[in-house]
Design a protein around this motif. Structure first.
Motif, PDB file in Angstrom:
ATOM      1  N   ILE A 156       3.430  -5.181  -9.047  1.00 12.39           N
ATOM      2  CA  ILE A 156       2.090  -5.183  -8.281  1.00 12.39           C
ATOM      3  C   ILE A 156       0.879  -5.506  -9.268  1.00 12.39           C
ATOM      4  N   VAL A 213       4.627   1.242  -6.047  1.00 11.47           N
ATOM      5  CA  VAL A 213       5.447   0.100  -6.062  1.00 11.47           C
ATOM      6  C   VAL A 213       6.544   0.230  -5.053  1.00 11.47           C
ATOM      7  N   ASN A 217       5.036  -0.400  -1.493  1.00 13.10           N
ATOM      8  CA  ASN A 217       5.038  -1.863  -1.416  1.00 13.10           C
ATOM      9  C   ASN A 217       6.205  -2.833  -1.298  1.00 13.10           C
ATOM     10  N   ILE A 239      -2.442   0.785  -1.718  1.00 15.25           N
ATOM     11  CA  ILE A 239      -1.837  -0.541  -2.192  1.00 15.25           C
ATOM     12  C   ILE A 239      -2.134  -1.486  -1.085  1.00 15.25           C
ATOM     13  N   ALA A 268      -0.680  -6.707  -2.624  1.00 19.60           N
ATOM     14  CA  ALA A 268       0.176  -6.032  -3.487  1.00 19.60           C
ATOM     15  C   ALA A 268      -0.575  -5.579  -4.706  1.00 19.60           C
ATOM     16  N   THR A 269      -1.986  -5.030  -4.346  1.00 20.01           N
ATOM     17  CA  THR A 269      -2.679  -4.716  -5.487  1.00 20.01           C
ATOM     18  C   THR A 269      -2.939  -2.971  -5.361  1.00 20.01           C
TER      19      THR A 269
END
Length: 240
Positions: free
Chosen positions: A79, A98, A101, A123, A127-128
């Protein structure tokens, strides 16, 4: 097989994975117990995340012919991080994000991790990791009231306390537990105002006190941090 280790200040949690599937996990392990648990079922890779234990000390104690990886601010992630101080970002926060996501790709997800502190991290669908907030945890609030006053007792958390306390202990229970619940509902609502299709994922040791009281839809994933650590490991192995 991969093993991932989430090591806290006192105890560790360890999970065994076959690919992306969590086979089993154990928690509440001291250092020697952790080493012996891994040596009893030797994996191909070990991924180590710790807030206080030195990774080289762990590797030396393990003394196995396996690949030992360590989560650090320089570890490559699946990510992106949109965070002003990435070097200060807690390992549990990034691992949980993570994991969220990985489980819910292409969605905006807020991860509420209820441990020593309560963290709320976003998130997004690209995926940020966008950051979040940190609040005192349940036991920290009880301890603060006891430590900073002369007469308030030390109280342990209880599920579903009365709203109107008829004793000092009941009033403290209501203040902390109902206060945390109101905080969570309010913050989650603010996140949902920003993203109406937001998915809310809970993890951490104190989730059981609140999961049945929060407005649905809420998704509880107790081993989210372990899932995230394994995802980081498999991502780095794939880049070799």
């Amino acid at each position: 097989m991969n093993v991932v280790v989430d090591s806290g200040n006192t105890f560790s949690k360890v999970g065994w994975f076959q690919g992306e599937k969590l086979i089993r996990y154990t928690k509440g392990l001291g250092f020697e117990e952790l080493v012996q648990a891994i040596r009893a079922d030797v994996p191909q890779n070990v991924f180590f995340s710790s807030v206080g234990m030195d990774s080289q000390e762990f590797k030396n104690a393990l003394d196995l012919p396996v690949n030992v990886w360590n989560l650090s601010p320089d570890t490559r992630l699946p990510i992106h991080k949109n965070y002003d101080t990435p070097d200060t970002l807690g390992a549990d926060r990034i691992a949980a994000s993570v994991g969220a996501n990985f489980l819910y790709p292409g969605e905006d997800v807020v991860v509420v991790d209820m441990g020593t502190c309560i963290t709320y991290d976003l998130i997004d669908s690209s995926a940020t990791f966008q950051g979040g907030l940190i609040s005192p945890g349940v036991r920290m609030r009880f301890k603060a009231m006891h430590s900073f006053t002369k007469r308030l007792p030390m109280v342990d958390p209880e599920k579903d306390p009365v709203l109107v306390g008829k004793s000092t202990r009941q009033a403290m229970q209501s203040g902390v537990m109902n206060g945390v619940l109101a905080e969570m509902e309010g913050i989650i609502e603010k996140y949902r105002h920003k993203s109406p299709d937001l998915r809310v994922v809970l993890c951490g040791g104190d989730v059981a006190f609140f999961e049945s009281s929060l407005k649905p839809p809420i998704f509880v994933v107790p081993e989210l941090v372990l899932i995230g650590l394994n995802r980081i490991l498999t991502y780095n192995v794939s880049l070799q």
